[in-house]
Design an enzyme around this catalytic site. Structure first.
Site, PDB file in Angstrom:
ATOM      1  CG  MET A   1      84.648  -0.388  50.577  1.00 41.23           C
ATOM      2  SD  MET A   1      84.976  -1.448  52.012  1.00 41.23           S
ATOM      3  CE  MET A   1      83.360  -1.570  52.744  1.00 41.23           C
TER       4      MET A   1
ATOM      5  CB  VAL B   1      81.989   3.006  42.161  1.00 43.86           C
ATOM      6  CG1 VAL B   1      83.400   3.077  41.576  1.00 43.86           C
ATOM      7  CG2 VAL B   1      81.191   1.893  41.482  1.00 43.86           C
TER       8      VAL B   1
ATOM      9  CD  GLU C   1      76.085  -1.875  46.726  1.00 40.04           C
ATOM     10  OE1 GLU C   1      75.819  -2.917  47.318  1.00 40.04           O
ATOM     11  OE2 GLU C   1      77.100  -1.759  46.022  1.00 40.04           O
TER      12      GLU C   1
ATOM     13  CE  LYS D   1      78.295  -1.441  42.771  1.00 38.84           C
ATOM     14  NZ  LYS D   1      79.394  -1.085  43.652  1.00 38.84           N
TER      15      LYS D   1
ATOM     16  CG  HIS E   1      80.566  -7.696  50.728  1.00 37.75           C
ATOM     17  ND1 HIS E   1      79.614  -8.213  51.578  1.00 37.75           N
ATOM     18  CD2 HIS E   1      80.620  -6.362  50.987  1.00 37.75           C
ATOM     19  CE1 HIS E   1      79.126  -7.245  52.322  1.00 37.75           C
ATOM     20  NE2 HIS E   1      79.715  -6.112  51.983  1.00 37.75           N
TER      21      HIS E   1
END
Length: 432
Positions: free
Chosen positions: A42, A118, A120, A125, A168
């Site tokens: 990602m 990073v 989920e 977070k 996102h």
């Protein structure tokens, strides 16, 4: 594609750039340098979007080997494009030269925007955003690539919640056109306006969402997935459901898509939701697959099995056996299910949740929901998106089908037609 669907999509893309409550002439923050945290699939894909637009990127990883691997993957992607004649060798070198690798978040001191990609997990977070609050300059935009987690909680880990929002991206992030921009309760007007303008600069279709679990796309996907799972329990097999929805026009059926994304992701999400709600997780067949280590393509088996190095799904008798055992354990007598019922249940589940999202103000307009599904989830363009499709079918017909599903013994309460759907159908109206 029909002329009506094409006109609808064009109008939807124009409308999405207008954000309710934010003036068109809102001054934008300058974005000259970007930071990306995480050089995995990602993070690497997100990085490429900015390199393609000529923006330098500080790419941060915790370990040198992970950083080297991520940069090597980006280079390989560009070299493959060069082999196809899409880029020159000079352009490949130019883009690679814009990457500034770092093993420390302190390397993000001068960036104008940072996006974390990073793990989920809210704890992970929290540690990242507390550190960003310390190292980033005043006025830097702090963004999370989370696909489910609460942006307001993430913003609260900083002393500058107005600078925080969700960006996102969809995987593969260097290919997929959709960018869900998640507006927190405190997100500043110029932060939101800057992000929408930046999305256009990196050639993304941006849709603004409010804060809820899964935002627009994944919140709807959860209902679509639950409808498909219910069909498995009732008597269908994964390949019948996938084939019926692919014949409707979906790029990929839900079980093929699950195997591609990784079944462990949904498993982790279901566990998190149950823990947050303080309830025992209701068992479904997908959990049995995960407990057996069948996570999809990456483990060679999920709903389907996969030959080494191949992506072609092969129906697996082991899956059929596990489904049969689940039905027997829960006293379910399987019934014959038509392809039409499969399509109605799955697509109307999407429409129903979309109506709730619209009614709650999570999405500003029905056409925004269509853009999310057209650009992020493989909904057929010729049908214009789930909400446009519902209008074409007729909302009264959709409501009747949902009422029929809701009246079945043991039916989940989510089958009850959304209040907005009932209201519009009763007035003879549509979403558009």
């Amino acid at each position: 594609m029909s002329t009506a669907a094409r006109q609808h999509i064009d109008a939807a893309e124009r409308a999405a750039a207008t954000i309710p409550g934010i003036a068109a002439d809102t001054p934008l923050r300058p974005i000259r340098q970007v930071g990306v945290i995480g050089a995995g699939t990602m993070g690497g894909g997100i990085t490429m979007n900015f390199l393609n637009a000529g923006l330098p990127v500080v790419l941060v990883e915790t370990r040198q080997e992970a950083l080297d691997r991520g940069i090597a993957t980006i280079r390989r992607n560009y070299e493959n494009s060069a082999k196809k004649g899409k880029l020159t060798d000079a352009q490949v070198q130019e883009r690679m030269g814009l990457i500034m690798p770092s093993l420390d978040l302190a390397g993000l001191a001068d960036v104008d925007l940072v996006i974390e990609a990073v793990f989920e997990d809210m704890g992970v977070k929290e540690s990242v955003f507390r550190r960003l609050d310390e190292v980033c300059k005043p006025g830097a935009i702090l963004a999370s690539n989370t696909s489910y987690l609460n942006i307001d909680r993430i913003a609260a880990f900083t002393k500058r919640p107005g600078d925080v929002l969700g960006l996102h991206f969809f995987s593969p992030a260097n290919v997929m056109r959709l960018l869900e921009i998640v507006r927190g309760a405190a997100t500043a007007a110029d932060v939101l306006a800057t992000s929408v303008a930046l999305a256009q600069r990196i050639k993304k279709v941006a849709v603004v969402s409010g804060v809820c679990d899964g935002f627009i796309g994944n919140r709807m996907l959860a209902r679509y997935g639950a409808a498909a799972q219910g069909l498995i329990h009732a008597g269908a097999l994964p390949q019948q459901i996938d084939n019926a929805l692919q014949a409707f026009g979906m790029a990929m059926g839900p079980f093929r898509m699950g195997d591609l994304a990784g079944l462990d992701i949904g498993w982790a999400t279901r566990k998190r939701r149950a823990a947050e709600a303080g309830v025992t997780m209701a068992p479904i067949v997908a959990d049995k697959l995960c407990e057996a280590g069948r996570f999809g393509q990456k483990t060679g088996a999920g709903w389907y099995r996969y030959e080494a190095g191949q992506r072609e799904p092969i129906p697996d008798p082991v899956t059929a056996q596990m489904i049969g055992e689940y039905r027997a354990a829960h006293g379910i007598t399987p019934r014959t299910i038509s392809d039409q019922e499969i399509v109605e249940r799955c697509i109307y589940a999407l429409v129903n949740e979309g109506a709730r999202i619209l009614d709650e103000g999570i999405a500003a307009r029905a056409s925004d929901i269509d853009l999310v599904y057209l650009n992020g989830y493989g909904f057929p363009k010729e049908r214009g998106g789930p909400m446009f499709h519902a209008d074409q079918v007729g909302l009264a017909k959709v409501v009747q089908a949902l009422q029929r599903f809701a009246a079945e013994p043991g039916a989940d309460a989510s089958w009850q037609p959304a209040a907005l759907l009932v209201k519009l159908a009763g007035e003879g109206q549509g979403f558009f």
